[in-house]
Design an enzyme around this catalytic site. Structure first.
Site, PDB file in Angstrom:
ATOM      1  N   GLN A  92     -63.557 -61.938 -43.511  1.00 27.46           N
ATOM      2  CA  GLN A  92     -63.655 -62.161 -44.949  1.00 27.46           C
ATOM      3  C   GLN A  92     -64.893 -63.006 -45.255  1.00 27.46           C
ATOM      4  O   GLN A  92     -65.066 -64.095 -44.713  1.00 27.46           O
ATOM      5  CB  GLN A  92     -62.374 -62.857 -45.454  1.00 27.46           C
ATOM      6  CG  GLN A  92     -62.320 -63.019 -46.966  1.00 27.46           C
ATOM      7  CD  GLN A  92     -62.318 -61.689 -47.718  1.00 27.46           C
ATOM      8  OE1 GLN A  92     -61.714 -60.701 -47.296  1.00 27.46           O
ATOM      9  NE2 GLN A  92     -63.026 -61.641 -48.842  1.00 27.46           N
ATOM     10  N   LYS A 145     -55.512 -57.190 -49.147  1.00 28.96           N
ATOM     11  CA  LYS A 145     -55.810 -56.238 -48.063  1.00 28.96           C
ATOM     12  C   LYS A 145     -54.587 -56.050 -47.162  1.00 28.96           C
ATOM     13  O   LYS A 145     -54.246 -54.926 -46.792  1.00 28.96           O
ATOM     14  CB  LYS A 145     -57.042 -56.712 -47.272  1.00 28.96           C
ATOM     15  CG  LYS A 145     -58.329 -56.578 -48.093  1.00 28.96           C
ATOM     16  CD  LYS A 145     -59.515 -57.336 -47.534  1.00 28.96           C
ATOM     17  CE  LYS A 145     -60.684 -57.243 -48.517  1.00 28.96           C
ATOM     18  NZ  LYS A 145     -61.857 -58.032 -48.106  1.00 28.96           N
ATOM     19  N   ASP A 163     -65.748 -52.816 -42.033  1.00 27.29           N
ATOM     20  CA  ASP A 163     -66.523 -53.189 -43.218  1.00 27.29           C
ATOM     21  C   ASP A 163     -67.892 -52.508 -43.220  1.00 27.29           C
ATOM     22  O   ASP A 163     -68.602 -52.554 -44.221  1.00 27.29           O
ATOM     23  CB  ASP A 163     -66.724 -54.721 -43.246  1.00 27.29           C
ATOM     24  CG  ASP A 163     -65.933 -55.361 -44.376  1.00 27.29           C
ATOM     25  OD1 ASP A 163     -65.524 -54.629 -45.297  1.00 27.29           O
ATOM     26  OD2 ASP A 163     -65.718 -56.583 -44.324  1.00 27.29           O
TER      27      ASP A 163
END
Ligand code: NAD
Length: 279
Positions: free
Chosen positions: A91, A47, A114
């Site tokens: 994460q 990422k 997200d």
């Protein structure tokens, strides 16, 4: 036709890089990782690398495995209040002793790149604008960029998780598909898949989808990430399904790269929204 997510993601990233340059902005993404799981660390590295490629500044917070929910929430709130940060990514999975739901809910919906905050999930279900989860949104991009008709199609989504299956179903409904959601308690999965124009498998079960379960010409999207004898594979028995499907995503090189490209696009969107004067 093989749906080449890797090539498509590179195209999208190039376009995004130009957009960021043209807008004259400098989006910032903050990632938080807890513990030292090698898989999670690899994803976070990928990422950050994508950020570098498109001109998004990124910072990474690495917290000890022993960190507590409150500590994580405190860090998230600091990032929420930091005007330089446009997007916050936590994460997953977090260590089991951490309350993941509480942590995800602490992220400001405007920085929730997200798309996991209930505010953004609610907006998605209501068909309102908002940040949407990266994996299903990346799949919608694959379908649209390869001109696979969604409106009026029967799509079967396998999996009902909050990060993939449920938002995938909502995005497809919003795009006028007829959607069936299957899961671990579905009896006779193949009955549903055989009647599908689009099958999206997000079960995390190797070789769950075989050629006999697919209508000739159907589109098959494989979200699964599984390791069998040290080899990465999806949920779909790729070699056999390739013979009957009209279009199929490989693993690796299908959905995965599009998830990362979508994260970059979401960060850009969050940064652009932050630039707009408040109403
Ligand atoms: P999850 O474990 O939260 O959910 C799995 C879902 O599959 C559940 O809803 C379950 O009911 C269903 N399921 C399990 N076995 C089944 C079966 N035999 N028949 C029908 N349904 C079944 O997992 P998740 O987070 O939704 O992820 C699913 C898979 O996708 C995993 O392999 C994960 O690693 C992968 N994934 C990939 C990406 C990517 O970018 N490529 C992103 C997220 C998740």
């Amino acid at each position: 036709m093989i749906l080449d997510g890797r090539a498509l993601s590179q195209q999208r990233l190039e376009i995004l890089k130009e957009k960021i340059q043209e807008a004259g902005i400098s989006p910032h993404l903050a990632t938080i990782i807890v513990g030292s799981d090698p898989g999670s660390r690899m994803y976070v590295r990928m990422k950050h690398k994508a950020c570098e490629q498109v001109g998004i500044h990124s910072i990474g917070l690495e917290l000890l495995e022993s960190s507590l929910t409150d500590e994580l929430i405190r860090r998230v709130r600091m990032l929420n209040e930091d005007p330089d940060i446009d997007g916050i990514l936590i994460q997953l999975p977090l260590p089991v002793h951490i309350d993941s739901h509480q942590v995800l809910e602490a992220v400001s919906p405007a920085k929730d790149v997200d798309g996991f905050h209930t505010h953004n999930i609610g907006s998605l279900v209501a068909g309102m604008p908002g940040l949407t989860p990266c994996t299903p949104t990346g799949i919608m991009t694959i379908l649209s960029d390869y001109h696979i008709p969604v409106a009026g199609a029967h799509a079967v989504v396998i999996g009902r998780s909050i990060d993939v299956g449920k938002p995938m179903a909502s995005l497809l409904i919003n795009a006028d598909a007829t959607v069936t959601v299957c899961h671990s308690k579905t009896s006779d999965l193949s009955y549903y898949t055989r009647h599908a124009d689009i099958v999206i498998s997000a079960a995390g079960r190797p070789k769950l989808i075989t050629a006999g379960m697919i209508r000739p010409g159907a589109t098959v999207i494989d979200v699964g990430i599984n390791h069998v004898d040290g080899v990465l594979c999806g949920d779909v028995d790729f070699e056999s399904v390739l013979e009957v499907a009209g279009a199929i995503t490989p693993v690796p090189g299908g959905v995965g790269p599009m998830t990362i490209a979508t994260l970059m696009e979401n960060t850009y969107r969050a940064a652009m929204d932050a630039c707009r004067p408040a109403q």
